[in-house]
Every structure is written in C-alpha cells, then in structure tokens.
Design an enzyme around this catalytic site. Structure first.
Site, PDB file in Angstrom:
ATOM      1  N   TYR A 161       0.846  -1.191   0.000  1.00 23.01           N
ATOM      2  CA  TYR A 161       0.000   0.000   0.000  1.00 23.01           C
ATOM      3  C   TYR A 161       0.881   1.241   0.000  1.00 23.01           C
ATOM      4  O   TYR A 161       1.851   1.308   0.748  1.00 23.01           O
ATOM      5  CB  TYR A 161      -0.899  -0.002   1.240  1.00 23.01           C
ATOM      6  N   ASP A 182       9.080   2.704   0.347  1.00 24.31           N
ATOM      7  CA  ASP A 182       7.996   3.312   1.103  1.00 24.31           C
ATOM      8  C   ASP A 182       8.149   2.854   2.550  1.00 24.31           C
ATOM      9  O   ASP A 182       7.733   1.760   2.917  1.00 24.31           O
ATOM     10  CB  ASP A 182       6.640   2.909   0.524  1.00 24.31           C
ATOM     11  N   LYS A 216       3.597   8.644   9.273  1.00 26.39           N
ATOM     12  CA  LYS A 216       3.284   8.011  10.555  1.00 26.39           C
ATOM     13  C   LYS A 216       4.220   8.454  11.701  1.00 26.39           C
ATOM     14  O   LYS A 216       4.024   9.527  12.227  1.00 26.39           O
ATOM     15  CB  LYS A 216       3.210   6.495  10.366  1.00 26.39           C
TER      16      LYS A 216
HETATM   17  C1  LIG Z   1      -0.129   4.443   5.864  1.00 27.02           C
HETATM   18  C2  LIG Z   1       0.692   4.230   4.658  1.00 27.02           C
HETATM   19  C3  LIG Z   1       0.697   5.138   3.584  1.00 27.02           C
HETATM   20  C4  LIG Z   1      -0.265   6.281   3.511  1.00 27.02           C
HETATM   21  O1  LIG Z   1      -0.081   7.211   4.514  1.00 27.02           O
HETATM   22  P1  LIG Z   1      -1.322   8.201   4.881  1.00 27.02           P
HETATM   23  O2  LIG Z   1      -0.709   9.136   5.860  1.00 27.02           O
HETATM   24  O3  LIG Z   1      -2.390   7.330   5.424  1.00 27.02           O
HETATM   25  O4  LIG Z   1      -1.719   8.858   3.620  1.00 27.02           O
HETATM   26  C5  LIG Z   1       1.600   4.940   2.561  1.00 27.02           C
HETATM   27  N1  LIG Z   1       2.437   3.897   2.570  1.00 27.02           N
HETATM   28  C6  LIG Z   1       2.454   3.001   3.566  1.00 27.02           C
HETATM   29  C7  LIG Z   1       3.436   1.874   3.533  1.00 27.02           C
HETATM   30  C8  LIG Z   1       1.560   3.121   4.626  1.00 27.02           C
HETATM   31  O5  LIG Z   1       1.526   2.194   5.575  1.00 27.02           O
END
Ligand SMILES: *Cc1c(COP(=O)(O)O)cnc(C)c1O
Length: 437
Positions: free
Chosen positions: A145, A240, A268
């Site tokens: 994701y 990511d 995060k």
């Molecule tokens: C949570 C998440 C995102 C998106 O971050 P948001 O602040 O919710 O837009 C992107 N990449 C990874 C791996 C994530 O866990």
C-alpha cells in the site's frame, strides 16, 4: 458482552453525516463486522471508548504512536508550541531540526521535503522519479500500500505479465496502464518486466517490509535484487518506509537490510500522531523539486509547527539506547505467545513478526506475497477479533493490517494479551470450520 450503547448511537448518527460513518474505510469494522468503537481518550498502551470500556491498544493510530498515547514529553512539547503559535506558512526552525534528524538517521537521504500524509509522499515521489528519468511507467507489488493516489489503486491484469487495471472507480484505465503490478518477493517477474519495459520504467516502489497485507518479510536477496535491477536500468528505487521508518530501527528497514534506495517515503512515526509525510533521497534527484527545480509540489500546512514538534520529540526519544531492542523483545514475546497458544489449541496460524510489527494469519500456508496472504481465513479472524475485543484487547479490525506494539506496552499488557489469545484460540478450536490449505 461489553456495553457499547454510546458507540452505537454515535455510529448511527455518523452514518448519516459521513460516508460509511468514518473518515477512513478500515475504521468501519467492515472486515470483522459489528460497530466501530468511538474512542474518547488514550493513555500509554490503553484506549477508552465513549462508554468507558478500557482496551489494550494494538492499533496505536495505525503506527504513529510508537511511544504510546499522550507521551508526557510529546504533550509538553506540543503545549509549548501552542503557546507560541499554530501555523505561519513561512519557514520555521523546527522544519530544519526534523529534517536533520531524518537525514542523520537515514544516510540515503540527503534532502527531504515535508508533506502532510504518506499518500502525498508516495504520490510526489512518483512524480519526481518520472521527471528525473523522463519515463512514464512505475512498478509496484501486489499487496503493498502506498496511499490512495491514482497510480497505486491498481491491480495486476489477468495473464502473466500485463499492465495494471484500476481497483477503484474514478481511476482512469490510462492511469492503470502506467502501473505494472508484480508479486512481492518475486525477482524473476521484476526481471521479466524490465526486459519488456525497462526503457519506460521510471521507478520501482516497494514496502521493504510489507505491512499492509499483514506483515510479509522480504526474502533474502529480494531488496538487493531490486537495487541491482533498478541501478542497471536507470530506474529510481523508492522505499515506502511510511510504516517501517523509525519503527524497525532508527534508520528504518534500509538500515536493517543494508540496502540504500534512491528515494524514501516517510510518514506516521515522523509526525508523532499529527498529520505528516515526507519524501527524500539523493540530492541529485531532490534538487528537481520546486523551487530548487521544476517539479511542482506544495502544501499550505506542510512543515507546520505542531506536527514538526511532535515528530522531533518522538524521534529524539526513539534515539535513546535500547529502544529498538525493547521493541523487538516485546514484539517477539507477543509473537511467540500467540504461536504457542495457537498450537496448544490446535489452530493453524502463521505469526509473522519483525520488531514491533506483527500479524496473525489464519492459514497453514507460508505467507510470502499477496496470493498466499489471502489464503488466510477471514471468518476465523473475525471470531478471533471479537473474542479479543470482548477481553479488552483492541486489535486492528482486519487480518491484513499489522499489530503495532509501542514502548508503552508493559510486560503485564503483553501477558494479558497472550492469555486472552489463548482463550480465543481455545474457543476457535472447537469450531469445525476448515482452513484453506
Ligand atoms: C499508511 C501508509 C501510507 C499512507 O499514509 P497516509 O498518511 O495514510 O496517507 C503509505 N504507505 C504506507 C506503507 C503506509 O503504511
């Protein structure tokens, strides 16, 4: 049964006002059934719903709260910011401080741009990679994701090596066709994709430890292979690390696995519970970002003082010696406790853990990618989730979301959680449903 009448009332009202009653889909308990709890407050490892029930929290705001709820130093630091001013839309010293902490932690990052979410970070990193390489296509992995920007809401087309098709209405087919979706942990398919489209691939984006299809570890050599293939093809490798950054180690998954990406996405934890994202990497690439370069990207509240300060205080606390050993010990204790309890009850589960990230898959199969992750039995998880909630343990309301352990979780919290899991597995073992083999 716990008394949750106030949550029920609020959800009924909320459903009239917000789509699905929530502001982000997984919160709605769609995968586990029932009504989401409305949370009134948090403290350390615990959250309290609006009916006054207490839970040990393994969501921790989906990762940011690695110190637990309302860490006293984070709260005090935020109060100090409030005494000065909330937002200016002009540069502030805190942006420089947080940037230097990030750059100190991750040597692959020479320059960094703050944004307001992980979604924004990943979306902007892709734009930048496309500008840098002057190529249109990207590679992503099924089950990873990267937020909800159009290029990522895509799944593999049918057939072996095909271009992506949108998973959400509203994403144009033409956008989907620019995303190549491959199986996680499968270097061969990456090689094939590059031999077919190599000249057109701007970037490979990957969660170095996948944590959005449950926790799936990279096979030995997978990340190294991606590094080599992208380097040879002149493509940008994007890690990511929105979840893994500052969670698996001070230097993130790239430190743990010793592989340096060209660009990194963060979010995060670096916001300490406030809305933040960031993307950064090699100066040679980052210098293309406006106003230093021509690649446009902006944000009214980017780098705002409250988010910067929550991030600074959180990262400084994480830098203390022993932090990551403690998180690893806690994660391991929980994972081993779950595994033991499940096998004692004769329930076949695969517990996957690294540091303070873990997940429980109700499957007998080894989980290495999306295809194997979805062999996990949803009905069993649903029951497990409810049995845990009844015992005051708040798990992520989906089998495909990681549990987040924080520094605030005590040994007693973990023991109570393992006992609750043993009770739940025991109950589940009496059910006569078959697992997918
Ligand atoms: C949570 C998440 C995102 C998106 O971050 P948001 O602040 O919710 O837009 C992107 N990449 C990874 C791996 C994530 O866990």
């Amino acid at each position: 049964m716990k008394q949750v009448s106030r949550s029920l009332e609020l959800f009924a009202k909320s459903c009239q006002l917000l789509p699905g009653g929530v502001n982000s889909p997984v919160r709605a308990f769609g995968a586990v059934g029932g009504t989401p709890l409305f949370i009134a407050r948090g403290d350390g490892s615990k959250i309290y719903d609006v009916d006054g029930n207490e839970y040990i929290d393994y969501v921790c705001s989906w990762g940011p709260l690695i110190l637990g709820h309302r860490h006293p130093q984070v709260v005090a630091a935020l109060e100090a910011v409030l005494a000065e001013g909330i937002s200016y839309g002009a540069p502030t010293e805190r942006e420089v401080v947080l940037a230097s902490l990030i750059i100190e932690a991750m040597p692959s990052i020479e320059k960094v741009r703050m944004v307001n979410s992980g979604t924004e970070a990943a979306m902007s990193a892709i734009r930048l990679a496309r500008a840098y390489t002057k190529r249109p296509k990207i590679v992503k992995f099924a089950g990873c994701y990267h937020g909800h920007a159009d290029p990522f809401l895509v799944q593999a087309g049918s057939g072996a090596l095909t271009l992506g098709v949108p998973t959400s209405p509203g994403v144009p087919a033409a956008t989907g066709e620019l995303t190549i979706v491959l199986p996680y942990n499968d270097l061969e398919s990456v090689e094939e994709a590059f031999s077919r489209w190599g000249e057109e691939i701007a970037a490979v984006i990957v969660e170095p430890v996948a944590a959005n299809m449950g926790v799936v570890l990279p096979r030995p050599g997978f990340l190294e292979g991606l590094r080599q293939i992208t380097r040879e093809a002149g493509s940008v490798l994007i890690f990511d690390e929105v979840i893994t950054g500052f969670r698996l180690a001070w230097g993130g998954a790239q430190e743990v696995y010793g592989v340096e990406p060209d660009l990194t996405c963060l979010g995060k934890i670096i916001g300490g519970g406030l809305p933040v994202g960031a993307y950064g990497g090699k100066a040679e690439i980052m210098q293309l970002v406006a106003p230093e370069g021509p690649v446009y990207q902006a944000g009214t509240l980017s780098g705002n003082p409250l988010a910067m300060q929550a991030g600074i205080t959180t990262l400084r606390l994480l830098r203390s010696p022993g932090t990551y050993e403690e998180l690893e010990n806690k994660g391991k204790k929980l994972a081993e406790g779950f595994s033991k309890a499940a096998s004692a009850a004769g329930v076949p589960v695969k517990v996957s853990q690294i540091g303070s990230l873990l997940s429980v898959f109700f499957t007998a199969r080894e989980v290495v990618d999306y295809e194997t992750a979805v062999t996990a039995d949803q009905e069993y998880f649903k029951e497990f989730f409810k049995l845990m909630l009844q015992q005051g343990i708040y798990l992520p309301p989906s089998q495909f979301e990681a549990l987040f352990v924080s520094l605030a979780h005590t040994e007693e919290d973990l023991d109570r959680t393992i006992e609750a899991a043993a009770f739940a597995f025991e109950k589940l073992s009496r059910k006569n449903t078959k697992f997918v083999e």
